[in-house]
Design an enzyme around this catalytic site. Structure first.
Site, mmCIF file in Angstrom:
data_model
loop_
_atom_site.group_PDB
_atom_site.id
_atom_site.type_symbol
_atom_site.label_atom_id
_atom_site.label_comp_id
_atom_site.label_asym_id
_atom_site.label_seq_id
_atom_site.Cartn_x
_atom_site.Cartn_y
_atom_site.Cartn_z
ATOM 1 N N TYR A 123 87.039 90.459 98.076
ATOM 2 C CA TYR A 123 86.694 91.234 99.279
ATOM 3 C C TYR A 123 86.122 90.648 100.256
ATOM 4 O O TYR A 123 84.732 90.115 99.924
ATOM 5 C CB TYR A 123 85.999 92.501 98.706
ATOM 6 C CG TYR A 123 86.612 93.491 97.653
ATOM 7 C CD1 TYR A 123 88.045 93.466 97.600
ATOM 8 C CD2 TYR A 123 85.748 94.209 96.643
ATOM 9 C CE1 TYR A 123 88.625 94.095 96.415
ATOM 10 C CE2 TYR A 123 86.572 94.927 95.752
ATOM 11 C CZ TYR A 123 87.946 95.057 95.783
ATOM 12 O OH TYR A 123 88.379 95.505 94.752
ATOM 13 N N HIS B 184 91.418 90.583 87.818
ATOM 14 C CA HIS B 184 91.714 91.509 89.243
ATOM 15 C C HIS B 184 93.320 91.302 89.662
ATOM 16 O O HIS B 184 93.765 90.336 89.861
ATOM 17 C CB HIS B 184 90.998 90.784 90.485
ATOM 18 C CG HIS B 184 90.851 91.726 91.757
ATOM 19 N ND1 HIS B 184 90.148 91.402 92.686
ATOM 20 C CD2 HIS B 184 91.284 92.994 91.927
ATOM 21 C CE1 HIS B 184 90.349 92.482 93.677
ATOM 22 N NE2 HIS B 184 90.989 93.403 93.219
#
Length: 317
Positions: free
Chosen positions: A56, A122
């Site tokens: 992110y 992820h």
């Protein structure tokens, strides 16, 4: 704020979770004082679960969240912090044992923590799932044994990835899964998987109750991968709410919070105002319930696209 058990971890997490991806400036610039105020407000209102990832904002989200938690001076045992490994903004995907082992050390340094409560692999659909089974999860187990992560999880969009992996690893190898865009007014397909996940003792986190912007007044960003038919139906649902003077965002948030089999609903936040709106939606749900009539009307509008999704990853397991 209601706290819920997270699978067999012993963790109790707030029903509303703080998604920290916006702190990485992925939806626009967030001044440092605004980020600190948002996290402080979340803590004051009973949110104890914070989720981030090195992906992110290219590590910015982790660094900012770490700063915010330090600034709030919250005792470490009063927050549940999750981050991820295997997906990076500059490197792409790397689920090798060596990379995920280095990754947790890098994340801890950015967060300013000695350990994370949960470390997720992820978006595992972007590698061969056998690598996750044979290499990544054993490496995550070693990280868990080292004390750098208390629990480990896996995330991704296609629901088929979860049974594929969980059926091939020793029982108890995976503590948590994080699913997104599969538990909302337009898509409830995660429900079918809940009994299986419970049988495996796996805690369930859902994210994107607004389906990455589909269930908002502003609509999804240009890059949203949903088919046009789904975008159009969600626009119609948002318009219907607006004409009635109601917020589709609040209703969508409340809908996702209604299922107690799901431990926490992660929603991205970057301001005190967003925090307050999400907590208010949860409190209203617990005191006066959801607007059943409006919900039925929206379900009718969205029925033709119910559970419609989009491809993600290099394969479907």
């Amino acid at each position: 704020m209601e706290l819920r058990e997270l699978g067999g971890t012993g963790l109790r997490v707030s029903a509303v979770g703080f998604g920290a991806s916006p702190l990485g400036h992925v939806f626009g610039d967030v001044p440092r004082d605004a980020a600190r105020a948002a996290v402080r407000r979340a803590l004051d209102l009973g949110i104890n679960f914070f989720d981030t990832s090195p992906y992110y904002g290219g590590t910015i989200s982790e660094s900012v969240l770490g700063d915010c938690l330090r600034h709030a001076a919250v005792p470490r045992d009063q927050v549940v912090v999750a981050t991820k490994c295997g997906r990076y903004k500059d490197e792409g995907f790397d689920f090798s044992a060596g990379r995920v082992t280095r990754s947790v050390d890098e994340s801890l340094a950015r967060l300013g923590l000695d350990y994370v409560d949960i470390l997720h692999a992820h978006d595992i659909e972007f590698t061969h799932l056998d690598q996750i089974v044979n290499e990544t999860i054993p490496a995550l187990q070693k990280i868990k044994e080292s004390g750098k992560a208390r629990f480990i999880g896996i995330t991704g969009l296609p629901l088929s990835i979860y049974p594929y992996v969980l059926d091939r690893v020793p029982p108890g190898s995976v503590d948590v899964i994080l699913s997104y865009c599969h538990y909302g007014i337009n898509d409830t397909s995660l429900v079918d998987l809940l009994p299986y996940l419970k049988s495996k003792g796996v805690g369930v986190i859902t994210a994107s109750p607004l389906s990455m912007g589909l269930l908002t007044d502003n609509g999804p960003p240009d890059w949203h991968p949903a088919p046009e038919e789904l975008k159009s139906a969600c626009r119609a649902a948002a318009d219907h709410c607006r004409k009635k003077g109601k917020s589709i965002t609040k209703l969508a948030m409340q809908y996702s919070l209604m299922n107690n089999e799901i431990s926490t609903v992660l929603v991205g936040m970057n301001s005190s105002k967003q925090v307050e709106e999400n907590v208010a939606a949860a409190q209203e749900l617990s005191t006066s319930g959801i607007d059943e009539e409006l919900l039925r009307e929206l379900e009718g509008i969205l029925e033709p696209v119910k559970n419609m999704t989009w491809p993600s990853g290099i394969q479907q397991a």
